[in-house]
Scaffold this motif. Structure first.
Motif, PDB file in Angstrom:
ATOM      1  N   TYR A  98      13.591  10.611   0.501  1.00  0.00           N
ATOM      2  CA  TYR A  98      14.066  10.106  -0.760  1.00  0.00           C
ATOM      3  C   TYR A  98      14.928   9.178  -1.026  1.00  0.00           C
ATOM      4  CZ  TYR A  98      12.003  14.739  -2.242  1.00  0.00           C
ATOM      5  OH  TYR A  98      11.064  15.770  -2.392  1.00  0.00           O
ATOM      6  N   ASP A  99      15.583   8.579  -0.083  1.00  0.00           N
ATOM      7  CA  ASP A  99      16.205   7.142   0.173  1.00  0.00           C
ATOM      8  C   ASP A  99      15.395   6.007   0.948  1.00  0.00           C
ATOM      9  OD1 ASP A  99      18.228   5.481  -0.524  1.00  0.00           O
ATOM     10  OD2 ASP A  99      19.349   6.096   1.275  1.00  0.00           O
ATOM     11  N   HIS A 100      14.185   6.421   1.203  1.00  0.00           N
ATOM     12  CA  HIS A 100      13.266   5.636   1.669  1.00  0.00           C
ATOM     13  C   HIS A 100      11.967   5.228   0.632  1.00  0.00           C
ATOM     14  CE1 HIS A 100      15.607   6.310   5.211  1.00  0.00           C
ATOM     15  NE2 HIS A 100      15.132   5.138   5.770  1.00  0.00           N
ATOM     16  N   ILE A 101      12.392   4.792  -0.382  1.00  0.00           N
ATOM     17  CA  ILE A 101      11.597   4.496  -1.276  1.00  0.00           C
ATOM     18  C   ILE A 101      10.872   2.998  -1.081  1.00  0.00           C
ATOM     19  CG2 ILE A 101      10.767   4.257  -3.906  1.00  0.00           C
ATOM     20  CD1 ILE A 101      13.057   6.553  -4.364  1.00  0.00           C
ATOM     21  N   ASP A 102       9.922   2.713  -1.166  1.00  0.00           N
ATOM     22  CA  ASP A 102       9.007   1.381  -0.696  1.00  0.00           C
ATOM     23  C   ASP A 102       8.775   0.802  -2.288  1.00  0.00           C
ATOM     24  OD1 ASP A 102       8.063  -0.858   0.170  1.00  0.00           O
ATOM     25  OD2 ASP A 102       5.933  -0.069   0.598  1.00  0.00           O
ATOM     26  N   LYS A 103       8.196   1.717  -3.035  1.00  0.00           N
ATOM     27  CA  LYS A 103       7.825   0.976  -4.287  1.00  0.00           C
ATOM     28  C   LYS A 103       7.808   2.306  -5.437  1.00  0.00           C
ATOM     29  CE  LYS A 103       4.532  -2.471  -2.778  1.00  0.00           C
ATOM     30  NZ  LYS A 103       5.344  -2.813  -1.686  1.00  0.00           N
ATOM     31  N   ILE A 104       8.198   1.804  -6.627  1.00  0.00           N
ATOM     32  CA  ILE A 104       8.111   2.745  -7.720  1.00  0.00           C
ATOM     33  C   ILE A 104       6.950   2.333  -8.549  1.00  0.00           C
ATOM     34  CG2 ILE A 104       9.270   3.510  -9.598  1.00  0.00           C
ATOM     35  CD1 ILE A 104      11.327   2.335  -6.897  1.00  0.00           C
ATOM     36  N   ILE A 105       6.049   3.267  -8.926  1.00  0.00           N
ATOM     37  CA  ILE A 105       5.049   2.803  -9.734  1.00  0.00           C
ATOM     38  C   ILE A 105       5.291   3.582 -11.144  1.00  0.00           C
ATOM     39  CG2 ILE A 105       2.521   2.950 -10.259  1.00  0.00           C
ATOM     40  CD1 ILE A 105       3.277   3.056  -6.613  1.00  0.00           C
ATOM     41  N   LEU A 106       5.453   2.725 -12.011  1.00  0.00           N
ATOM     42  CA  LEU A 106       6.190   3.264 -13.407  1.00  0.00           C
ATOM     43  C   LEU A 106       5.211   2.872 -14.390  1.00  0.00           C
ATOM     44  CD1 LEU A 106       9.021   4.364 -14.801  1.00  0.00           C
ATOM     45  CD2 LEU A 106       9.499   2.058 -14.803  1.00  0.00           C
ATOM     46  N   GLY A 107       4.247   3.954 -14.927  1.00  0.00           N
ATOM     47  CA  GLY A 107       3.443   3.693 -15.770  1.00  0.00           C
ATOM     48  C   GLY A 107       2.455   2.841 -15.605  1.00  0.00           C
ATOM     49  N   GLY A 108       2.123   2.578 -14.295  1.00  0.00           N
ATOM     50  CA  GLY A 108       1.073   1.704 -13.653  1.00  0.00           C
ATOM     51  C   GLY A 108       1.602   0.356 -13.470  1.00  0.00           C
ATOM     52  N   GLU A 109       2.821   0.070 -13.343  1.00  0.00           N
ATOM     53  CA  GLU A 109       3.652  -1.131 -13.038  1.00  0.00           C
ATOM     54  C   GLU A 109       4.209  -0.852 -11.740  1.00  0.00           C
ATOM     55  OE1 GLU A 109       3.307  -3.918 -14.768  1.00  0.00           O
ATOM     56  OE2 GLU A 109       2.264  -2.802 -16.625  1.00  0.00           O
ATOM     57  N   VAL A 110       3.999  -1.866 -10.608  1.00  0.00           N
ATOM     58  CA  VAL A 110       4.533  -1.475  -9.360  1.00  0.00           C
ATOM     59  C   VAL A 110       5.789  -2.294  -9.273  1.00  0.00           C
ATOM     60  CG1 VAL A 110       3.939  -2.136  -6.923  1.00  0.00           C
ATOM     61  CG2 VAL A 110       2.137  -1.674  -8.454  1.00  0.00           C
ATOM     62  N   VAL A 111       6.922  -1.442  -8.936  1.00  0.00           N
ATOM     63  CA  VAL A 111       8.054  -2.323  -8.983  1.00  0.00           C
ATOM     64  C   VAL A 111       8.734  -1.821  -7.459  1.00  0.00           C
ATOM     65  CG1 VAL A 111      10.624  -2.155  -9.817  1.00  0.00           C
ATOM     66  CG2 VAL A 111       8.466  -1.480 -11.408  1.00  0.00           C
ATOM     67  N   GLU A 112       9.021  -3.045  -6.730  1.00  0.00           N
ATOM     68  CA  GLU A 112       9.780  -3.056  -5.555  1.00  0.00           C
ATOM     69  C   GLU A 112      11.082  -2.353  -5.763  1.00  0.00           C
ATOM     70  OE1 GLU A 112       8.225  -4.044  -2.736  1.00  0.00           O
ATOM     71  OE2 GLU A 112       6.390  -4.485  -4.033  1.00  0.00           O
ATOM     72  N   ARG A 113      11.518  -1.451  -4.798  1.00  0.00           N
ATOM     73  CA  ARG A 113      12.761  -0.799  -4.970  1.00  0.00           C
ATOM     74  C   ARG A 113      14.061  -1.834  -5.099  1.00  0.00           C
ATOM     75  NH1 ARG A 113      16.198   3.409  -1.093  1.00  0.00           N
ATOM     76  NH2 ARG A 113      17.094   4.638  -3.117  1.00  0.00           N
ATOM     77  N   GLU A 114      13.922  -2.742  -4.473  1.00  0.00           N
ATOM     78  CA  GLU A 114      15.235  -3.950  -4.540  1.00  0.00           C
ATOM     79  C   GLU A 114      15.288  -4.635  -5.874  1.00  0.00           C
ATOM     80  OE1 GLU A 114      17.927  -3.790  -2.992  1.00  0.00           O
ATOM     81  OE2 GLU A 114      16.936  -2.158  -1.598  1.00  0.00           O
ATOM     82  N   GLU A 115      14.204  -4.592  -6.469  1.00  0.00           N
ATOM     83  CA  GLU A 115      14.267  -5.170  -8.023  1.00  0.00           C
ATOM     84  C   GLU A 115      15.136  -4.438  -8.849  1.00  0.00           C
ATOM     85  OE1 GLU A 115      10.435  -6.149  -9.959  1.00  0.00           O
ATOM     86  OE2 GLU A 115       9.695  -6.250  -7.886  1.00  0.00           O
TER      87      GLU A 115
END
Ligand SMILES: [Zn+2]
Length: 498
Positions: free
Chosen positions: A476-493
């Motif tokens: 849970y602390d090794h998240i590469d990307k978050i897909i949020l309502g179909g938008e791809v977000v890099e964790r560091e963003e």
């Protein structure tokens, strides 16, 4: 003639779908390929290798076979990675600024603004794509969150909780404003003398209150059973009859009832009534408060058994106590993960004389060892109750109560990760932790047609992890990307940018 053509065309489509690759023509899509999927549909997290396709905000395809994808879309290579549903924290208070009470908020507007701008991203940074605010919230704050480019899906319980007159938590507010800021308070005859005349009892029945809560766009009613803590005077609590009426009325309005309570007395009454959800775990053992840390008294067991039998949602909120305990532990502020979710200027303020106000209020005159001893016992009791519930088929709902007090010890997002680790340490298996934060929460709050699993038609809220959450809690602390309502977000963003 037309009819025959249509029949032929649809027959051809069926044929082409079953015999060859499914084809998707996308305009705003994502194709995650060759990934290990832990879908969670119908509570099943058995991993399988496959593909997920999204279009716009929705999931369009989940399956083992590779589909043919065309048009405008982004392809993400998922080899060696794990895809899980976005996490749901069903007990937060985004209205608060961690570490500050009213006086500090007034004095430090810049720190507050910096904190608030980062807060929605901090939840996402740790994978929380859906939040349920379990207390009062203003339309202004809902609008503020809505206007942020990156924010979790937010649900709430109306402009205030259904607190009984002068009960918890309205007792914290000065008498001059507490009724005004608690528009959904419940009238108590026993408090009639202490309620200003302008309030008509008819507007403050459980029925009137639930109606207002529904009309504010809420998904749940929050009530409270709390006689007091930290040396508070005995507070008024709802009667069984009030609780029953709140629950019946909530159901009539399509809402669920979730009730604050962490004591044996509260859990016993709430179990008897059979409320939908108890918003905290059972750590305040009353007469058994000095019981050993490793065995469950029979009376506690029987209350938990009733919750299991009735499948009452149990929200452990183990970080409530931990968020206070860490105020006696300066190392907490040195955690590099804190810098990802809290602006540096705010952390500097937490370290200051002024920022230590709540730590002093709680622990002045106690050594860290004494604090650990006191909190350790209560925490061990909370852990035991949770483990019993987990081992015996209880319904666990992931919720943190972030923040549970004006403590900086419950930072947004990071506190959810702390809660996950604490549940794991308490003995809840990893599969049950994942279910608690996804399918269980979605079903309990009637959000399961929208979120909680990776399934066709649901919102494309997903986390791409580089470790397996069924094997390692650190996933849970090794998240590469978050897909949020179909938008791809890099964790560091999503982390604090200084
Ligand atoms: Zn709370």
């Amino acid at each position: 003639m037309k009819k025959i053509c249509l029949v032929l065309i649809s027959a051809f489509l069926v044929f082409s779908c079953t015999e060859s690759k499914k084809t998707f023509e996308l305009t705003h899509g994502v194709h995650i390929s060759g990934v290990t999927i832990l879908a969670g549909e119908n509570g099943d997290f058995s991993p399988f290798n496959g593909h997920v396709v999204t279009e716009g905000e929705k999931i369009l395809y989940v399956g083992e076979a590779e589909p043919k994808v065309r048009g405008e879309y982004r392809k993400i290579e998922g080899k060696g990675k794990y895809l899980i549903p976005g996490l749901i924290d069903s007990h937060v208070h985004i209205t608060e600024v961690q570490g500050m009470a009213y006086q500090q908020l007034e004095k430090n507007p810049e720190l507050v603004a910096g904190f608030k701008a980062q807060m929605p991203r901090s939840y996402l940074y740790f994978g929380f794509t859906t939040l349920v605010n379990l207390g009062g919230i203003s339309q202004d704050l809902i609008d503020f969150i809505h206007d942020q480019p990156l924010k979790p899906d937010l649900y709430h319980t109306g402009w205030s909780g259904a607190s009984v007159a002068n009960g918890y938590p309205m007792n914290f507010a000065p008498e001059s404003i507490r009724f005004e800021i608690t528009p959904n308070f419940i009238y108590l005859e026993s408090e009639a003398e202490n309620i200003p005349d302008q309030y008509d009892p008819a507007d403050h029945t459980p029925e009137a209150v639930v109606k207002r809560i529904r009309e504010s766009g809420a998904i749940a009613v929050k009530a409270y059973y709390e006689t007091g803590f930290h040396g508070m005077a005995d507070l008024p609590v709802p009667t069984k009859e009030i609780l029953v009426r709140l629950q019946e009325e909530a159901h009539k309005n399509g809402l669920v009832l979730t009730v604050h309570g962490n004591s044996l007395e509260a859990h016993a009454i709430l179990s008897e009534v059979g409320v939908d959800i108890i918003a905290h775990g059972l750590w305040n053992w009353g007469a058994y408060k000095s019981a050993p840390k490793d065995s469950l008294p029979e009376e506690i067991k029987s209350v938990l058994d009733k919750q299991i039998e009735k499948q009452i949602g149990y929200t452990p909120t183990l970080t409530v106590l931990e968020g206070e305990r860490v105020l006696a532990d300066r190392a907490f502020l040195d955690d590099p993960r804190l810098r990802k979710v809290i602006p540096g200027a705010m952390i500097t303020w937490y370290r200051s004389e002024e920022g230590q106000w709540f730590a002093k209020e709680l622990f002045e005159g106690y050594s860290p060892e004494e604090v650990n001893e006191i909190y350790g016992r209560i925490q061990a009791h909370g852990d035991l109750a949770l483990k019993y519930l987990s081992d015996n088929g209880g319904l666990i709902l992931f919720g943190t109560d972030t923040p549970s007090a004006p403590t900086y010890g419950n930072p947004p997002g990071l506190n959810g990760y702390a809660e996950i680790r604490m549940m794991h340490e308490a003995g809840v298996p990893l599969g049950k932790i994942l279910a608690s934060a996804t399918v269980n929460n979605a079903a309990a709050f009637h959000l399961d047609s929208l979120v909680g699993s990776i399934a066709v038609g649901k919102r494309a809220n997903m986390l791409l992890l580089t470790k397996n959450p069924m094997e390692e809690v650190e996933a849970y602390d090794h998240i590469d990307k978050i897909i949020l309502g179909g938008e791809v977000v890099e964790r560091e963003e999503l982390s604090v940018r200084e």
